[in-house]
Design a protein around this motif. Structure first.
Motif, PDB file in Angstrom:
ATOM      1  N   PHE A 240      12.246   4.940 -37.288  1.00 40.22           N
ATOM      2  CA  PHE A 240      10.822   4.636 -37.121  1.00 40.22           C
ATOM      3  C   PHE A 240      10.378   4.901 -35.684  1.00 40.22           C
ATOM      4  O   PHE A 240       9.322   5.507 -35.453  1.00 40.22           O
ATOM      5  N   HIS A 241      11.167   4.491 -34.710  1.00 37.84           N
ATOM      6  CA  HIS A 241      10.790   4.677 -33.315  1.00 37.84           C
ATOM      7  C   HIS A 241      10.743   6.161 -32.954  1.00 37.84           C
ATOM      8  O   HIS A 241       9.833   6.602 -32.238  1.00 37.84           O
ATOM      9  N   GLU A 242      11.708   6.945 -33.430  1.00 42.41           N
ATOM     10  CA  GLU A 242      11.688   8.387 -33.178  1.00 42.41           C
ATOM     11  C   GLU A 242      10.450   9.023 -33.803  1.00 42.41           C
ATOM     12  O   GLU A 242       9.789   9.872 -33.187  1.00 42.41           O
ATOM     13  N   PHE A 243      10.143   8.618 -35.015  1.00 43.24           N
ATOM     14  CA  PHE A 243       9.002   9.165 -35.748  1.00 43.24           C
ATOM     15  C   PHE A 243       7.687   8.897 -35.002  1.00 43.24           C
ATOM     16  O   PHE A 243       6.900   9.823 -34.759  1.00 43.24           O
ATOM     17  N   ILE A 244       7.442   7.654 -34.624  1.00 42.42           N
ATOM     18  CA  ILE A 244       6.192   7.296 -33.960  1.00 42.42           C
ATOM     19  C   ILE A 244       6.095   7.967 -32.596  1.00 42.42           C
ATOM     20  O   ILE A 244       5.050   8.529 -32.228  1.00 42.42           O
TER      21      ILE A 244
END
Length: 365
Positions: A240-244
């Protein structure tokens, strides 16, 4: 909001990756660029735009696209290398991006005006550096094999030759499609911010008092897209953090271009079933467009018009903003038949790109 990742897995000093003599002519040097130096950013933009003109006939990139790669913010997940001639002029540029586990993106650009022999040597240095970075990032992630994912315009034979000679295989073709937008299409849906049809609600991600989006909604978008693309070509799990972080880097990023589709006819809590992440697509002509960066629908909700509804929403939104087009990318080899939906809704292919991959064996100590 999620924190920005700070675990760059690359080697930042090219001297640690390249041989002491990388084989460049006397006076030529390979080094990391200074992303805060304006002449450097301007020259990289010039190189990128010339690369686009040679490959597809026109340029669309600007300085913001370069800053994504070379600024301090971009360097949390990237590294860059430039090759300078004896006068200090940048003649080649490589950028690597730790995109997701097992997948490293590689940008490879060499000036179109220099001598062919010099261009070949610059290209070789970029590939040598990228291979070494692939081993570094793969080792940091604990992998046995690290993929390098590079790309080319379909008509760029010079780039094809370099990629093939460096051990890359052409693995996929992508249609870059565009659809014109008319002002009256603002009425395609009742309200792009929220509307409902056949038990499906299409709405923007919720915003909080400070203007930032609801993290619960962002997580719902991430989960839908991860689930929708599980079986798609070259899908790589992304946190999720990489995506955002990655999507916020896009120069066209806007929170009011993120939509969720929810099933609401079951009598219980709304169930996220589809998501569309859009961006602003700027143009040298002065008229902006919209772009579909991601569109995904969970298998359990397919056949309910979710994808069509999301596409109608971004078209209506673009029309309401006075934009003249909506673009998107589609896998030319996809078994889902998504291109049929896009064609039926007015999209046509503007140009074609290709993915080229090479798997690098990672030395595990």
């Amino acid at each position: 909001m999620p924190v920005i990742p700070d675990d760059n897995r690359f080697e930042s000093d090219p001297a640690d990756l390249l041989p002491q003599d990388p084989g460049l002519p006397e006076g030529w040097v390979a080094a990391a660029p200074d992303g805060s130096d304006r002449p450097t950013v301007e020259r990289l933009t010039e190189l990128l735009r010339a690369h686009e003109r040679a490959g597809r006939g026109w340029a669309g990139a600007g300085e913001e696209d370069v800053l994504v790669e070379v600024s301090d913010r971009g360097l949390t997940t990237r590294e860059n290398l430039v090759v300078r001639d004896p006068a200090g002029r940048i003649q080649a540029w490589g950028s690597v991006h730790d995109r997701a586990e097992g997948r490293m993106l590689f940008v490879h650009i060499v000036d179109r005006e220099i001598d062919e022999r010099l261009a070949d040597r610059c290209s070789d240095v970029l590939f040598e550096w990228a291979e070494a970075q692939a081993k570094a990032v793969g080792e940091a992630r604990g992998l046995a094999v690290q993929q390098i994912d590079s790309g080319s315009f379909a008509d760029d034979e010079r780039q094809h030759g370099w990629l093939a000679d460096a051990g890359f295989d052409r693995v996929r073709t992508w249609w870059q499609m565009s659809r014109s937008v008319e002002a009256e299409e603002a009425e395609l849906v009742p309200d792009p911010a929220r509307w409902e049809r056949n038990g499906v609600v299409f709405r923007l991600v919720e915003r909080q008092g400070d203007g930032l989006p609801s993290e619960a909604d962002l997580r719902a978008v991430h989960e839908v897209l991860e689930g929708a693309f599980t079986d798609h070509f070259n899908s790589a799990e992304e946190t999720f953090h990489e995506f955002i972080h990655r999507l916020r880097e896009d120069p066209g990023h806007r929170w009011d271009h993120w939509w969720i589709a929810e099933i609401v006819d079951g009598g219980g809590e709304p169930e996220p079933a589809g998501a569309l992440v859009g961006t602003v697509s700027e143009s040298d002509t002065g008229t902006d467009g919209s772009y579909v960066s991601y569109l995904g629908v969970l298998e359990s909700a397919r056949g309910r018009g979710v994808a069509t509804g999301l596409l109608r929403t971004i078209i209506a939104d673009a029309a309401s903003r006075g934009r003249d087009r909506v673009g998107l990318e589609v896998d030319a080899d996809s078994p889902t038949g998504a291109d049929g939906l896009y064609t039926s809704m007015g999209w046509g292919t503007k140009y074609v790109t290709e993915s080229w991959h090479r798997d690098v064996t990672v030395s595990q100590q």
